[in-house]
Design a protein around this motif. Sequence first.
Motif, mmCIF file in Angstrom:
data_model
loop_
_atom_site.group_PDB
_atom_site.id
_atom_site.type_symbol
_atom_site.label_atom_id
_atom_site.label_comp_id
_atom_site.label_asym_id
_atom_site.label_seq_id
_atom_site.Cartn_x
_atom_site.Cartn_y
_atom_site.Cartn_z
ATOM 1 N N UNK A 15 -3.378 1.967 -3.297
ATOM 2 C CA UNK A 15 -2.435 3.015 -3.706
ATOM 3 C C UNK A 15 -3.194 4.084 -4.497
ATOM 4 N N UNK A 16 -3.589 5.174 -3.833
ATOM 5 C CA UNK A 16 -3.318 5.483 -2.419
ATOM 6 C C UNK A 16 -4.181 4.648 -1.479
ATOM 7 N N UNK A 17 -3.692 4.486 -0.258
ATOM 8 C CA UNK A 17 -4.395 3.673 0.722
ATOM 9 C C UNK A 17 -5.698 4.340 1.154
ATOM 10 N N UNK A 18 -6.717 3.507 1.331
ATOM 11 C CA UNK A 18 -8.010 3.954 1.829
ATOM 12 C C UNK A 18 -8.444 3.036 2.968
ATOM 13 N N UNK A 19 -9.300 3.560 3.834
ATOM 14 C CA UNK A 19 -9.784 2.749 4.949
ATOM 15 C C UNK A 19 -10.711 1.673 4.396
ATOM 16 N N UNK A 20 -10.411 0.430 4.761
ATOM 17 C CA UNK A 20 -11.194 -0.714 4.297
ATOM 18 C C UNK A 20 -12.253 -1.099 5.320
ATOM 19 N N UNK A 52 0.831 -1.206 0.000
ATOM 20 C CA UNK A 52 0.000 0.000 0.000
ATOM 21 C C UNK A 52 0.864 1.253 0.000
ATOM 22 N N UNK A 53 0.276 2.352 -0.479
ATOM 23 C CA UNK A 53 0.918 3.666 -0.423
ATOM 24 C C UNK A 53 0.047 4.585 0.428
ATOM 25 N N UNK A 54 0.569 4.981 1.578
ATOM 26 C CA UNK A 54 -0.118 5.950 2.428
ATOM 27 C C UNK A 54 0.413 7.326 2.048
ATOM 28 N N UNK A 55 -0.441 8.142 1.447
ATOM 29 C CA UNK A 55 0.019 9.411 0.899
ATOM 30 C C UNK A 55 0.360 10.410 2.000
ATOM 31 N N UNK A 56 1.103 11.430 1.634
ATOM 32 C CA UNK A 56 1.541 12.456 2.587
ATOM 33 C C UNK A 56 0.349 13.097 3.273
ATOM 34 N N UNK A 57 0.456 13.229 4.596
ATOM 35 C CA UNK A 57 -0.562 13.908 5.376
ATOM 36 C C UNK A 57 -1.794 13.086 5.699
ATOM 37 N N UNK A 58 -1.872 11.854 5.211
ATOM 38 C CA UNK A 58 -3.063 11.033 5.446
ATOM 39 C C UNK A 58 -3.069 10.547 6.902
ATOM 40 N N UNK A 59 -4.254 10.545 7.506
ATOM 41 C CA UNK A 59 -4.404 10.062 8.882
ATOM 42 C C UNK A 59 -5.179 8.744 8.847
ATOM 43 N N UNK A 60 -4.551 7.693 9.324
ATOM 44 C CA UNK A 60 -5.187 6.378 9.393
ATOM 45 C C UNK A 60 -5.829 6.238 10.768
ATOM 46 N N UNK A 61 -7.142 6.039 10.837
ATOM 47 C CA UNK A 61 -7.799 5.915 12.139
ATOM 48 C C UNK A 61 -7.308 4.684 12.910
#
Length: 210
Positions: free
Chosen positions: A134-139, A117-126
Amino acid sequence: MYSIEGVVPVVHPAAFVHPTAVLIGDVHVGPRCYVGPLASLRGDFGRIVLEEGSNLQDSCVFHTFPGTEAVLGRDGHVGHGAVLHGCVTEPGVLIGMNAVVMDDALIGAYAFVAAHSLVKAGFVVPSRTLVAGSPAKVVRTLTPAELAWKANGTRVYQDLAERSRTSLVEVAALAQAEPDRPALSTSADVAVPLDQARATPSEPNKRLVG
């Protein structure tokens, strides 16, 4: 280990850093951490921190922009070949193999980043969620069984740090296996891949390490 401008890496005596790993400058490796072969931790611009009990496995890269601090939180677990740059992870996080986590990303406590996966700059993962893509999203939200599986895998790496500190030595290879070849202390009773753990819900103590 390399100093730069007089700044020397700091490694707690209860941590293990493989001899082929490279640590430069303002790097801090806490107790019970494991740093695998060929990992690169470059504290030549900003500070790199591995908090207690975390692991950074083979061929991982950990770096940051000038004047910033990148943190792998307590009991963090980073799979083979992952790249972390200028990010912060809270306690108990799992970063899958070959994942990339970019600058100013925040990985919430006990969250999982799926492999590749690619977690993009500034992204906040809960916290306690799985992100992928890619980009990563909450599943989805992680299950208690998945969180227990991860915690066990991290303990296995904490044990590996101790095993490596006390018994890992460089040797010449044997030409053939000896007849009474000893077995390692780990087995499927210690940890299994997640797909196997999901398939055997009656055996909740079997978890993954990789």
